[in-house]
Design a protein around this motif. Structure first.
Motif, PDB file in Angstrom:
ATOM      1  N   GLN A   1       0.821  -1.217   0.000  1.00 12.38           N
ATOM      2  CA  GLN A   1       0.000   0.000   0.000  1.00 12.38           C
ATOM      3  C   GLN A   1       0.858   1.271   0.000  1.00 12.38           C
ATOM      4  OE1 GLN A   1      -2.593  -0.257   3.373  1.00 12.38           O
ATOM      5  NE2 GLN A   1      -3.731  -1.993   2.559  1.00 12.38           N
ATOM      6  N   GLN A   2       2.122   1.149   0.365  1.00  8.01           N
ATOM      7  CA  GLN A   2       3.013   2.307   0.444  1.00  8.01           C
ATOM      8  C   GLN A   2       3.697   2.533  -0.890  1.00  8.01           C
ATOM      9  OE1 GLN A   2       3.106   4.132   3.317  1.00  8.01           O
ATOM     10  NE2 GLN A   2       1.576   2.653   4.006  1.00  8.01           N
ATOM     11  N   GLY A   3       3.963   3.778  -1.192  1.00  9.96           N
ATOM     12  CA  GLY A   3       4.734   4.096  -2.387  1.00  9.96           C
ATOM     13  C   GLY A   3       6.210   3.905  -2.118  1.00  9.96           C
ATOM     14  N   ASN A   4       6.972   3.535  -3.132  1.00 10.49           N
ATOM     15  CA  ASN A   4       8.410   3.315  -2.958  1.00 10.49           C
ATOM     16  C   ASN A   4       9.123   4.585  -2.506  1.00 10.49           C
ATOM     17  OD1 ASN A   4       8.331   0.634  -3.576  1.00 10.49           O
ATOM     18  ND2 ASN A   4       8.826   0.919  -5.727  1.00 10.49           N
TER      19      ASN A   4
ATOM     20  N   TYR B   1      13.353   5.370   5.125  1.00 12.88           N
ATOM     21  CA  TYR B   1      14.545   4.564   5.406  1.00 12.88           C
ATOM     22  C   TYR B   1      15.790   5.444   5.473  1.00 12.88           C
ATOM     23  CZ  TYR B   1      17.919   0.793   5.312  1.00 12.88           C
ATOM     24  OH  TYR B   1      18.947  -0.048   5.627  1.00 12.88           O
ATOM     25  N   LYS B   2      15.896   6.422   4.575  1.00 10.33           N
ATOM     26  CA  LYS B   2      17.038   7.339   4.610  1.00 10.33           C
ATOM     27  C   LYS B   2      17.064   8.132   5.909  1.00 10.33           C
ATOM     28  CE  LYS B   2      17.736   7.854  -0.350  1.00 10.33           C
ATOM     29  NZ  LYS B   2      17.674   8.745  -1.504  1.00 10.33           N
ATOM     30  N   LYS B   3      15.894   8.557   6.358  1.00 12.69           N
ATOM     31  CA  LYS B   3      15.784   9.290   7.622  1.00 12.69           C
ATOM     32  C   LYS B   3      16.217   8.397   8.791  1.00 12.69           C
ATOM     33  CE  LYS B   3      12.398  12.114  10.075  1.00 12.69           C
ATOM     34  NZ  LYS B   3      11.004  12.575  10.087  1.00 12.69           N
ATOM     35  N   TYR B   4      15.778   7.145   8.754  1.00 11.87           N
ATOM     36  CA  TYR B   4      16.152   6.169   9.782  1.00 11.87           C
ATOM     37  C   TYR B   4      17.665   5.966   9.814  1.00 11.87           C
ATOM     38  CZ  TYR B   4      16.916   1.517  11.759  1.00 11.87           C
ATOM     39  OH  TYR B   4      17.398   0.462  12.478  1.00 11.87           O
ATOM     40  N   ILE B   5      18.254   5.736   8.639  1.00 17.41           N
ATOM     41  CA  ILE B   5      19.700   5.513   8.530  1.00 17.41           C
ATOM     42  C   ILE B   5      20.477   6.725   9.034  1.00 17.41           C
ATOM     43  CG2 ILE B   5      21.608   5.207   6.876  1.00 17.41           C
ATOM     44  CD1 ILE B   5      20.071   2.665   7.363  1.00 17.41           C
TER      45      ILE B   5
END
Length: 52
Positions: free
Chosen positions: A15-18, A25-29
């Motif tokens: 349901q999520q866009g890539n 994920y970049k924010k998490y990293i």
């Protein structure tokens, strides 16, 4: 033991866009792979860390 069942995880990810996932994920990293922040997390009690 997994936090979510594989079928549930696949359904929500579909349901999520890539682009949304990539940004998150970049924010998490950027945050959690920062050595200073990792050290702060290791040295803080949970209550102290949650206040940040």
């Amino acid at each position: 033991m997994a936090l979510f069942q594989t079928s549930v995880l696949k359904a929500y990810l579909a349901q999520q866009g890539n682009l949304v996932l990539e940004r998150a994920y970049k924010k998490y990293i950027k945050y959690f792979h920062n050595p200073e922040i990792q050290e702060n997390i290791k040295n803080s009690k949970e209550e102290q860390y949650q206040m940040i």
